[in-house]
Write a protein that holds these residues in place. Structure first.
Motif, short mmCIF file in Angstrom:
data_model
loop_
_atom_site.label_atom_id
_atom_site.label_comp_id
_atom_site.label_asym_id
_atom_site.label_seq_id
_atom_site.Cartn_x
_atom_site.Cartn_y
_atom_site.Cartn_z
N UNK A 36 0.81 -1.22 0.00
CA UNK A 36 0.00 0.00 0.00
C UNK A 36 0.84 1.27 0.00
N UNK A 37 1.97 1.26 0.70
CA UNK A 37 2.79 2.48 0.80
C UNK A 37 4.27 2.10 0.78
N UNK A 38 4.89 2.16 -0.38
CA UNK A 38 6.29 1.76 -0.51
C UNK A 38 7.21 2.63 0.32
N UNK A 39 6.97 3.94 0.31
CA UNK A 39 7.85 4.84 1.05
C UNK A 39 7.73 4.67 2.56
N UNK A 40 6.56 4.30 3.03
CA UNK A 40 6.40 4.05 4.48
C UNK A 40 7.29 2.88 4.90
N UNK A 41 7.25 1.79 4.15
CA UNK A 41 8.11 0.65 4.47
C UNK A 41 9.58 0.99 4.32
N UNK A 42 9.91 1.71 3.24
CA UNK A 42 11.30 2.11 3.00
C UNK A 42 11.84 2.93 4.18
N UNK A 43 11.04 3.89 4.65
CA UNK A 43 11.49 4.78 5.72
C UNK A 43 11.70 4.03 7.04
N UNK A 44 10.86 3.05 7.31
CA UNK A 44 11.04 2.24 8.53
C UNK A 44 12.41 1.55 8.51
N UNK A 45 12.73 0.95 7.40
CA UNK A 45 14.00 0.21 7.30
C UNK A 45 15.18 1.17 7.31
#
Length: 235
Positions: free
Chosen positions: A195-204
């Motif tokens: 749903x949100x690629x940047x949300x996952x990217x930012x967590x990592x």
């Protein structure tokens, strides 16, 4: 692969060929009747026999192709199954990777990524696992389109698990490999929707910064990129 070799496209072409041939025969017969008011039996049967001969030759060619396609499909499914078994063996040997997915209890995605980011070997293994997962899912969907393989349907649950992406690792990998449009295209090919690629990217990336292991600029710093990275996924 060329669209002609797509199994669905080719099967439709095969179906339309005899239909077209018989339509041409009928049109020719009607045209002759319209001009002569009658038609000799030989004039009626000769084009039919010729066209039937062409159809039979074409069917023979298609039968050979169908055999080749089935053998290729089976070989592709066997290879993908072996690859998936190897990934499953990695999960068994390294249970810390199970936190890449939702476990419906005792889930702590932030702690999961922090543990992976803090150790070079664990991180390398996790990236390898994510990379091979994307390859397997994408190849399974490609083989379904090209050869009629059923393997993509068999591992549909896996695509759903990757779509959840609680740790953000699957999104992080995609955005480090591709632009947002290319990442979304690859998700589509793999049958995945995050749903949100940047949300996952930012967590990592945040976990990597804390572990002093971040490498490169923030790929989601732009508000436009963040907006572009969101997808409407089916419930």
């Amino acid at each position: 692969m060329n669209a002609l070799w797509n199994v669905g496209t080719l099967d439709r072409v095969i179906f339309m060929f005899p239909v077209t041939v018989f339509a041409v025969i009928l049109a020719g017969v009607l045209y002759r009747l319209g001009r002569k008011r009658r038609i000799r039996t030989t004039e009626f049967w000769e084009p039919i026999v010729a066209c039937l001969t062409v159809v039979l030759v074409f069917v023979g060619i298609y039968a050979g192709y169908a055999s080749f396609r089935n053998q290729t499909r089976l070989a592709a499914e066997t290879a993908l199954n072996e690859g998936a078994d190897n990934l499953f063996a990695v999960e068994i040997d390294h249970p810390e990777l199970r936190c890449l997915y939702s476990n419906f209890g005792h889930d702590d995605p932030q702690a999961c990524v922090a543990r992976l980011a803090a150790d070079r070997d664990r991180w390398s293994l996790a990236i390898f696992y994510v990379e091979e997962s994307w390859f397997t899912l994408e190849k399974a969907s490609e083989d379904r389109a090209n050869w009629g393989s059923q393997y993509a349907g068999d591992i549909g649950y896996w695509a759903d698990d990757v779509s959840d992406d609680p740790s953000g690792m699957f999104a992080f990998y995609l955005l480090n490999q591709h632009s947002v449009p290319a990442a979304k295209a690859r998700m589509t090919r793999a049958g995945v929707c995050i749903a949100d690629l940047c949300d996952g990217y930012s967590k990592v990336r945040g976990a990597l910064i804390k572990a002093k292991a971040a490498d490169g600029p923030d790929l989601c710093a732009s508000p436009q990129v963040r907006a572009q990275s969101r997808s409407r996924c089916p419930a």
